[in-house]
Design a protein around this motif. Structure first.
Motif, PDB file in Angstrom:
ATOM      1  N   ALA A 156       0.833  -1.201   0.000  1.00 33.11           N
ATOM      2  CA  ALA A 156       0.000   0.000   0.000  1.00 33.11           C
ATOM      3  C   ALA A 156       0.869   1.254   0.000  1.00 33.11           C
ATOM      4  O   ALA A 156       0.572   2.233  -0.710  1.00 33.11           O
ATOM      5  CB  ALA A 156      -0.921  -0.010   1.216  1.00 33.11           C
ATOM      6  N   GLY A 157       1.960   1.243   0.779  1.00 31.34           N
ATOM      7  CA  GLY A 157       2.848   2.397   0.810  1.00 31.34           C
ATOM      8  C   GLY A 157       3.482   2.692  -0.537  1.00 31.34           C
ATOM      9  O   GLY A 157       3.652   3.859  -0.919  1.00 31.34           O
ATOM     10  N   LEU A 158       3.831   1.636  -1.283  1.00 31.39           N
ATOM     11  CA  LEU A 158       4.376   1.839  -2.628  1.00 31.39           C
ATOM     12  C   LEU A 158       3.347   2.496  -3.543  1.00 31.39           C
ATOM     13  O   LEU A 158       3.693   3.332  -4.386  1.00 31.39           O
ATOM     14  CB  LEU A 158       4.830   0.504  -3.209  1.00 31.39           C
ATOM     15  CG  LEU A 158       6.113  -0.082  -2.632  1.00 31.39           C
ATOM     16  CD1 LEU A 158       6.341  -1.497  -3.137  1.00 31.39           C
ATOM     17  CD2 LEU A 158       7.311   0.792  -2.987  1.00 31.39           C
ATOM     18  N   ALA A 159       2.076   2.128  -3.390  1.00 38.20           N
ATOM     19  CA  ALA A 159       1.026   2.783  -4.170  1.00 38.20           C
ATOM     20  C   ALA A 159       0.943   4.261  -3.813  1.00 38.20           C
ATOM     21  O   ALA A 159       0.739   5.118  -4.690  1.00 38.20           O
ATOM     22  CB  ALA A 159      -0.322   2.094  -3.925  1.00 38.20           C
ATOM     23  N   GLY A 160       1.107   4.589  -2.512  1.00 33.97           N
ATOM     24  CA  GLY A 160       1.103   5.988  -2.106  1.00 33.97           C
ATOM     25  C   GLY A 160       2.268   6.761  -2.688  1.00 33.97           C
ATOM     26  O   GLY A 160       2.105   7.907  -3.151  1.00 33.97           O
ATOM     27  N   ILE A 161       3.458   6.153  -2.695  1.00 34.86           N
ATOM     28  CA  ILE A 161       4.623   6.795  -3.314  1.00 34.86           C
ATOM     29  C   ILE A 161       4.370   7.032  -4.802  1.00 34.86           C
ATOM     30  O   ILE A 161       4.685   8.089  -5.354  1.00 34.86           O
ATOM     31  CB  ILE A 161       5.878   5.931  -3.093  1.00 34.86           C
ATOM     32  CG1 ILE A 161       6.315   5.992  -1.642  1.00 34.86           C
ATOM     33  CG2 ILE A 161       7.013   6.375  -4.012  1.00 34.86           C
ATOM     34  CD1 ILE A 161       7.511   5.118  -1.321  1.00 34.86           C
ATOM     35  N   ALA A 162       3.788   6.024  -5.460  1.00 41.24           N
ATOM     36  CA  ALA A 162       3.475   6.161  -6.885  1.00 41.24           C
ATOM     37  C   ALA A 162       2.505   7.305  -7.121  1.00 41.24           C
ATOM     38  O   ALA A 162       2.587   8.003  -8.139  1.00 41.24           O
ATOM     39  CB  ALA A 162       2.898   4.854  -7.424  1.00 41.24           C
ATOM     40  N   GLY A 163       1.565   7.526  -6.187  1.00 43.89           N
ATOM     41  CA  GLY A 163       0.633   8.643  -6.326  1.00 43.89           C
ATOM     42  C   GLY A 163       1.344   9.977  -6.326  1.00 43.89           C
ATOM     43  O   GLY A 163       0.996  10.881  -7.106  1.00 43.89           O
TER      44      GLY A 163
END
Length: 336
Positions: free
Chosen positions: A248-255
């Motif tokens: 989930a954190g990687l998705a946030g970074i990608a955002g």
């Protein structure tokens, strides 16, 4: 690689020819006839680099998705919502503090916390129930989309690029030759190259963590046989919570990345969820190298398609997925 060449010599030859042709198109000076046929080399190189850097963004989203979906067998169709939530958080932090780096840190932490809540409250109660997970996370994605629309409105947002990354950088790639004989080199935005380099570093770190560390061994063992692993005293649920938080954190970074060189708006969550699905299907579930290869292929296909066949650009992406499913259903680099 040697085994692949021995088992599929024809395909190996095709791949080698394709790579050689691509390298010639990128590094060689184009003859006038070629530019008349397919357009200027500068346009082609910009499309290639846009595809590569877009592939880096897709990898950041899909790597988290492949951890959750491919390794843990959790069908999280709210993954795109995590991307958009992280982007909005990054925009708010960047706008209020002026710190681009801090926006990554806060977006990662808050999105990871949302992932922990999803794993504990939702997925832990539905382990092995794929259909139920699918329906519940589709409903959650709709709820999250409406909440973000209510909180942020329907406007477009873009995260401010830091001053030290603003502007283009000259690359040693010749795009044309002037009448005086002086070469013209490609100039490309520095921020995109830095973000792509960061995605490569993250990908290598994830692969090393999963394949060369004790924690990675525990994660892979827990996926294959969690009962036996739990019998050895490992708290498997804690491990899975940490993996879900990382994804989930990687998705946030990608955002935050997407909000920096593209934009944030309602609907981006669906777009990047579909992109993640396609990347994981093409590359292979549970495979970090597969996610990288799939992201690169899809990113290049989208950008080159939008330049040379704009009417059918979106079709090319799904055509690649269909071909992979027909010829190699497990994905190009599926985890064994």
């Amino acid at each position: 690689m040697t085994r692949f060449v021995e088992r599929h010599p024809a395909w190996a030859l095709i791949v080698i020819i394709a790579i050689a042709l691509a390298l010639w198109l990128i590094f060689a000076v184009w003859p006038p006839g070629l530019e008349d046929a397919i357009g200027r080399k500068r346009v082609f190189l910009n499309a290639v680099f846009n595809g590569i850097t877009l592939g880096g963004l897709y990898f950041l989203v899909a790597s988290g998705f492949t951890l959750i979906f491919g390794l843990m067998r959790n069908v999280n169709l709210a993954h795109g919502s995590l991307y958009l939530f992280g982007g909005y958080v990054g925009y708010a932090i960047s706008a209020s503090t002026g710190s681009w780096i801090l926006s990554f840190i806060i977006a990662f932490i808050l999105t990871a916390l949302v992932g922990v809540l999803l794993q504990v409250i939702v997925f832990r109660r539905m382990e092995g129930q794929d259909l139920r997970q699918t329906m519940v996370t589709i409903g959650l994605s709709i709820v999250f989309a409406d909440l973000m629309l209510w909180a942020c409105g329907g406007d477009f947002y873009q995260i401010q690029t830091p001053n030290w990354l603003i502007g283009p950088i000259e690359l040693p790639l010749i795009t044309a030759i002037k009448s005086s004989g002086e070469p013209v080199y490609l100039r490309y935005p520095l921020v995109r190259l830095v973000i792509f380099a960061a995605s490569v570093v993250i990908g290598v770190a994830m692969w090393l963590a999963l394949n060369r560390t004790r924690m990675g061994m525990i994660i892979r063992a827990g996926v294959d046989d969690r009962d036996i692993l739990a019998a050895t005293g490992v708290r498997i649920q804690v491990v899975f919570v940490l993996v879900f938080a990382l994804g989930a954190g990687l998705a946030g970074i990608a955002g935050v990345v997407g909000g920096t060189f593209q934009s944030l708006s309602p609907g981006e969550d669906i777009r990047f969820l579909l992109a993640s699905l396609v990347v994981v299907i093409v590359g292979g579930m549970g495979s970090i190298p597969g996610a990288a290869l799939g992201a690169l292929i899809i990113g290049l296909a989208e950008q080159l398609g939008s330049v040379y066949i704009p009417t059918y650009a979106i079709v090319v992406t799904f055509l690649i997925m269909v071909v992979v499913l027909a010829l190699r259903p497990q994905g190009l680099l599926a985890r064994r």
